[in-house]
Design a protein around this motif. Structure first.
Motif, PDB file in Angstrom:
ATOM      1  N   VAL A 110     -10.093   1.019  -2.971  1.00  0.00           N
ATOM      2  CA  VAL A 110      -9.508   1.450  -1.696  1.00  0.00           C
ATOM      3  C   VAL A 110      -8.138   2.087  -1.944  1.00  0.00           C
ATOM      4  CG1 VAL A 110      -8.717   0.700   0.568  1.00  0.00           C
ATOM      5  CG2 VAL A 110     -10.787  -0.305  -0.424  1.00  0.00           C
ATOM      6  N   LEU A 111      -7.360   1.503  -2.840  1.00  0.00           N
ATOM      7  CA  LEU A 111      -6.066   2.092  -3.181  1.00  0.00           C
ATOM      8  C   LEU A 111      -6.240   3.436  -3.877  1.00  0.00           C
ATOM      9  CD1 LEU A 111      -4.090  -1.058  -4.410  1.00  0.00           C
ATOM     10  CD2 LEU A 111      -3.999   0.055  -2.170  1.00  0.00           C
ATOM     11  N   TRP A 112      -7.304   3.579  -4.657  1.00  0.00           N
ATOM     12  CA  TRP A 112      -7.569   4.872  -5.284  1.00  0.00           C
ATOM     13  C   TRP A 112      -7.754   5.950  -4.210  1.00  0.00           C
ATOM     14  CZ3 TRP A 112     -12.144   2.962  -8.834  1.00  0.00           C
ATOM     15  CH2 TRP A 112     -11.640   2.059  -9.787  1.00  0.00           C
ATOM     16  N   GLY A 113      -8.617   5.651  -3.243  1.00  0.00           N
ATOM     17  CA  GLY A 113      -8.853   6.620  -2.178  1.00  0.00           C
ATOM     18  C   GLY A 113      -7.604   6.897  -1.385  1.00  0.00           C
ATOM     19  N   LEU A 114      -6.840   5.845  -1.112  1.00  0.00           N
ATOM     20  CA  LEU A 114      -5.585   6.002  -0.375  1.00  0.00           C
ATOM     21  C   LEU A 114      -4.624   6.899  -1.136  1.00  0.00           C
ATOM     22  CD1 LEU A 114      -4.140   4.869   2.192  1.00  0.00           C
ATOM     23  CD2 LEU A 114      -3.172   3.111   0.698  1.00  0.00           C
ATOM     24  N   ALA A 115      -4.540   6.730  -2.441  1.00  0.00           N
ATOM     25  CA  ALA A 115      -3.572   7.480  -3.252  1.00  0.00           C
ATOM     26  C   ALA A 115      -3.850   8.974  -3.232  1.00  0.00           C
ATOM     27  CB  ALA A 115      -3.580   6.956  -4.686  1.00  0.00           C
ATOM     28  N   HIS A 116      -5.109   9.360  -3.276  1.00  0.00           N
ATOM     29  CA  HIS A 116      -5.374  10.808  -3.356  1.00  0.00           C
ATOM     30  C   HIS A 116      -5.723  11.429  -2.015  1.00  0.00           C
ATOM     31  CE1 HIS A 116      -9.762  11.075  -2.816  1.00  0.00           C
ATOM     32  NE2 HIS A 116      -9.885   9.989  -3.537  1.00  0.00           N
ATOM     33  N   GLY A 117      -6.014  10.591  -0.999  1.00  0.00           N
ATOM     34  CA  GLY A 117      -6.429  11.189   0.258  1.00  0.00           C
ATOM     35  C   GLY A 117      -5.964  10.488   1.511  1.00  0.00           C
ATOM     36  N   GLY A 118      -5.039   9.557   1.402  1.00  0.00           N
ATOM     37  CA  GLY A 118      -4.580   8.846   2.583  1.00  0.00           C
ATOM     38  C   GLY A 118      -5.713   8.111   3.280  1.00  0.00           C
ATOM     39  N   ALA A 119      -5.643   8.074   4.610  1.00  0.00           N
ATOM     40  CA  ALA A 119      -6.674   7.369   5.372  1.00  0.00           C
ATOM     41  C   ALA A 119      -8.055   7.966   5.115  1.00  0.00           C
ATOM     42  CB  ALA A 119      -6.343   7.409   6.868  1.00  0.00           C
ATOM     43  N   ASP A 120      -8.140   9.291   4.992  1.00  0.00           N
ATOM     44  CA  ASP A 120      -9.440   9.928   4.747  1.00  0.00           C
ATOM     45  C   ASP A 120     -10.002   9.515   3.392  1.00  0.00           C
ATOM     46  OD1 ASP A 120      -9.323  11.193   7.188  1.00  0.00           O
ATOM     47  OD2 ASP A 120      -8.591  13.097   6.366  1.00  0.00           O
ATOM     48  N   GLY A 121      -9.128   9.405   2.389  1.00  0.00           N
ATOM     49  CA  GLY A 121      -9.594   8.998   1.066  1.00  0.00           C
ATOM     50  C   GLY A 121     -10.089   7.569   1.052  1.00  0.00           C
ATOM     51  N   ALA A 122      -9.342   6.671   1.710  1.00  0.00           N
ATOM     52  CA  ALA A 122      -9.780   5.285   1.784  1.00  0.00           C
ATOM     53  C   ALA A 122     -11.081   5.177   2.568  1.00  0.00           C
ATOM     54  CB  ALA A 122      -8.692   4.427   2.426  1.00  0.00           C
ATOM     55  N   ARG A 123     -11.196   5.934   3.658  1.00  0.00           N
ATOM     56  CA  ARG A 123     -12.432   5.930   4.447  1.00  0.00           C
ATOM     57  C   ARG A 123     -13.602   6.426   3.594  1.00  0.00           C
ATOM     58  NH1 ARG A 123     -14.452   7.325   9.719  1.00  0.00           N
ATOM     59  NH2 ARG A 123     -16.726   7.099   9.490  1.00  0.00           N
ATOM     60  N   ALA A 124     -13.365   7.442   2.766  1.00  0.00           N
ATOM     61  CA  ALA A 124     -14.437   7.965   1.915  1.00  0.00           C
ATOM     62  C   ALA A 124     -14.944   6.899   0.956  1.00  0.00           C
ATOM     63  CB  ALA A 124     -13.941   9.185   1.145  1.00  0.00           C
ATOM     64  N   VAL A 125     -14.039   6.077   0.421  1.00  0.00           N
ATOM     65  CA  VAL A 125     -14.450   4.989  -0.469  1.00  0.00           C
ATOM     66  C   VAL A 125     -15.332   3.992   0.289  1.00  0.00           C
ATOM     67  CG1 VAL A 125     -13.573   2.934  -1.668  1.00  0.00           C
ATOM     68  CG2 VAL A 125     -12.538   5.169  -2.082  1.00  0.00           C
ATOM     69  N   HIS A 153       0.818  -1.210   0.000  1.00  0.00           N
ATOM     70  CA  HIS A 153       0.000   0.000   0.000  1.00  0.00           C
ATOM     71  C   HIS A 153       0.853   1.261   0.000  1.00  0.00           C
ATOM     72  CE1 HIS A 153      -4.002  -1.877   1.589  1.00  0.00           C
ATOM     73  NE2 HIS A 153      -3.340  -2.725   0.805  1.00  0.00           N
ATOM     74  N   ARG A 154       2.123   1.157   0.408  1.00  0.00           N
ATOM     75  CA  ARG A 154       2.969   2.357   0.380  1.00  0.00           C
ATOM     76  C   ARG A 154       3.255   2.825  -1.045  1.00  0.00           C
ATOM     77  NH1 ARG A 154       8.245   1.526   2.858  1.00  0.00           N
ATOM     78  NH2 ARG A 154       8.537   3.712   2.244  1.00  0.00           N
ATOM     79  N   LEU A 155       2.976   2.013  -2.038  1.00  0.00           N
ATOM     80  CA  LEU A 155       3.045   2.501  -3.411  1.00  0.00           C
ATOM     81  C   LEU A 155       1.987   3.568  -3.671  1.00  0.00           C
ATOM     82  CD1 LEU A 155       3.566  -0.840  -5.378  1.00  0.00           C
ATOM     83  CD2 LEU A 155       5.243   1.016  -5.146  1.00  0.00           C
ATOM     84  N   ALA A 156       0.905   3.528  -2.888  1.00  0.00           N
ATOM     85  CA  ALA A 156      -0.175   4.492  -3.053  1.00  0.00           C
ATOM     86  C   ALA A 156      -0.029   5.688  -2.123  1.00  0.00           C
ATOM     87  CB  ALA A 156      -1.526   3.829  -2.812  1.00  0.00           C
TER      88      ALA A 156
END
Length: 368
Positions: free
Chosen positions: A314-329, A81-84
Motif C-alpha cells: 500500500v505504501l508502494w502505491g501511495l509513494a508513486h501515485g498517491g491515493a490513486d496508486g494505493a487504490r490500484a494496489v 504515511h507522509r514519508l511516502a
C-alpha cells in the motif's frame, strides 16, 4: 508503465523514495530471516481447483466486526504515511474507502484521526495502539477514536520496544523535522527525530515511551475506558490466543510485525491454523505478513483467517501515485482474489476451506 503486479508497484516506489525511507519501510529486524520467511511461507501451499462449478457470480464480500467489506482484507497499521506521500494517511483512507476495504490507522499516523475520518466518512476504520507509559495519552486516543467513528481498537502486543532493525541503525534513521505523530503530544515523540551515528531515532523513542511492564491484567484497564471492540495484534501461539479469549478480546491478528520485531519467529501464515483452532469460531482471526497476490488471500482464508492485512505494498502505491496508486494496489488484490476463486472453482468464501489447499512440495506435512 501501468503496474500489473505488486512487485511492479514496488519497483516504481523504490525509484522515487530516498534510500533511507525505502529501508525504513522495507527493513526487518536482525538478519531479516523472519521477513524473508513471511514471503516464502505462501509458496508452501497450493490450491486444489475444482471443475464444472458455476463460477459466473463470484462473491468475495464479507462482514468483520459489524462492518461490510467488499473483500476480505484491509490495510495494516503502518506509521508515518507522509514519508511516502504528502497527503499521507488521508490519501490512504480515500483509497481504502473507494476500494471498500478495512483501514487500520497507526497510533503514529502523520495525519490526525479526525482528518483521516473526514477523508473517508463512513468507511470502516480501526485505530492501532502501542501501550505507552503515558496512560492518559491512551485514554484520550480511545475517546477520540470513538468520537471520530472508528470501529475498533487494535492493541499491538509484540512490541515492548521496537526491534533492532539494522538498516535503520546503519542509516541513523530519524524522522524529518517537518514530520510528527499527529495524534500525540510532541513531547512523547520528539526523540524519534534525533539522528546519531549507529542509532535509530525510532528505536530510541520506543525505549523511552513504550511500557514494557504491560501484562494480561492491564487489558481490563483499557476495556474499562472504551466501548469499542478490542483486537490484539501480534499473537503467534495457541496459548496466547486462548488467553486473549479468556480476557474478553474480540478478535486477533496473527502477525510477526512484518518481520520487524523478533527475528527468528515463524512466519505468521505457518501458525495461523494453530491460532484459529485455539479460539471459538465467533472470534475472528486475521493474518498479515508477506501477502503479495490475491491467491495469497485465498490461502489465508482457506487456513481459517476471516481476513488478511496488507502493508508495504500500500505504501508502494501511495509513494508513486498517491491515493490513486494505493487504490490500484487494493483493487489489484481484489481482482486477483476473484480471478483465483473463479479458476479454482470456489466462487464463495465458504468454499475456500482447508480442503482447498494442499502442502507443497507434496511430501511436506506443514509449511517450513
Amino acid at each position: 508503465m501501468v503496474p500489473l503486479t505488486l512487485a511492479e508497484h514496488g519497483a516504481l516506489a523504490k525509484g522515487l523514495l530516498p534510500a533511507a525511507i525505502w529501508d525504513f519501510f522495507e527493513g526487518g529486524a536482525g538478519t531479516e530471516w523472519t521477513r524473508r520467511a513471511n514471503l516464502d511461507a505462501w509458496r508452501h501451499h497450493v490450491l486444489r481447483p475444482r471443475v464444472l462449478v458455476d463460477v459466473s457470480a463470484p462473491d468475495c464480500g464479507t462482514e468483520l466486526l459489524g462492518a461490510r467489506l467488499t473483500a476480505p482484507f484491509g490495510v495494516a497499521p503502518m506509521a508515518y504515511h507522509r514519508l511516502a506521500h504528502p497527503e499521507g494517511e488521508c490519501a490512504t483512507a480515500r483509497a481504502a474507502s473507494e476500494a471498500g476495504v478495512l483501514l487500520i490507522v497507526s497510533i503514529f499516523a502523520s495525519r490526525t484521526l479526525e482528518q483521516i475520518a473526514a477523508a473517508a466518512p463512513g468507511a470502516p476504520r480501526w485505530l492501532q495502539l502501542y501501550w505507552l507509559r503515558d496512560r492518559e495519552a491512551l485514554t484520550m486516543l480511545a475517546r477520540r477514536a470513538e468520537q471520530a467513528d472508528y470501529r475498533a481498537l487494535v492493541l499491538t502486543v509484540d512490541a515492548p520496544k521496537v526491534g533492532r532493525r539494522l538498516r535503520d541503525l546503519r542509516n541513523a534513521f530519524a524522522l524529518p523535522a517537518d514530520l510528527t505523530a499527529a495524534n500525540l503530544d510532541p513531547r512523547l515523540t520528539s526523540s524519534a527525530g534525533h539522528s546519531a551515528a549507529g542509532r535509530s531515532g525510532i528505536e530510541e523513542h520506543s525505549r523511552q515511551q513504550f511500557d514494557p511492564t504491560v501484562s494480561w491484567a492491564d487489558l481490563a484497564w483499557l476495556r474499562a475506558r472504551t466501548r469499542l471492540p478490542l483486537v490484539l495484534k501480534g499473537v503467534l501461539t495457541a496459548e496466547d490466543a486462548r488467553l486473549a479469549v479468556e480476557h474478553g478480546v474480540d478478535a486477533l491478528i496473527v502477525s510477526n510485525h512484518g518481520g520487524r520485531q523478533l527475528d527468528g519467529v515463524p512466519p505468521a501464515l505457518a501458525v495461523l491454523p494453530e491460532v484459529v483452532d485455539a479460539v471459538p469460531a465467533e472470534c475472528p482471526v486475521l493474518v498479515d505478513g508477506g501477502l503479495r497476490h490475491g491467491s495469497d488471500l485465498a490461502t489465508a482464508l482457506a487456513l481459517g483467517a476471516r481476513a488478511a492485512l496488507v502493508g508495504r505494498p500500500v505504501l508502494w502505491g501511495l509513494a508513486h501515485g498517491g491515493a490513486d496508486g494505493a487504490r490500484a494496489v487494493l483493487d489489484l488484490l481484489r481482482e486477483e482474489l476473484l480471478d483465483t476463486m473463479v479458476l479454482a472453482g470456489r466462487p464463495t468464501l465458504a468454499a475456500l476451506d482447508r480442503d482447498a489447499l494442499a502442502p507443497w512440495p507434496p511430501a511436506a506435512a506443514a509449511p517450513l
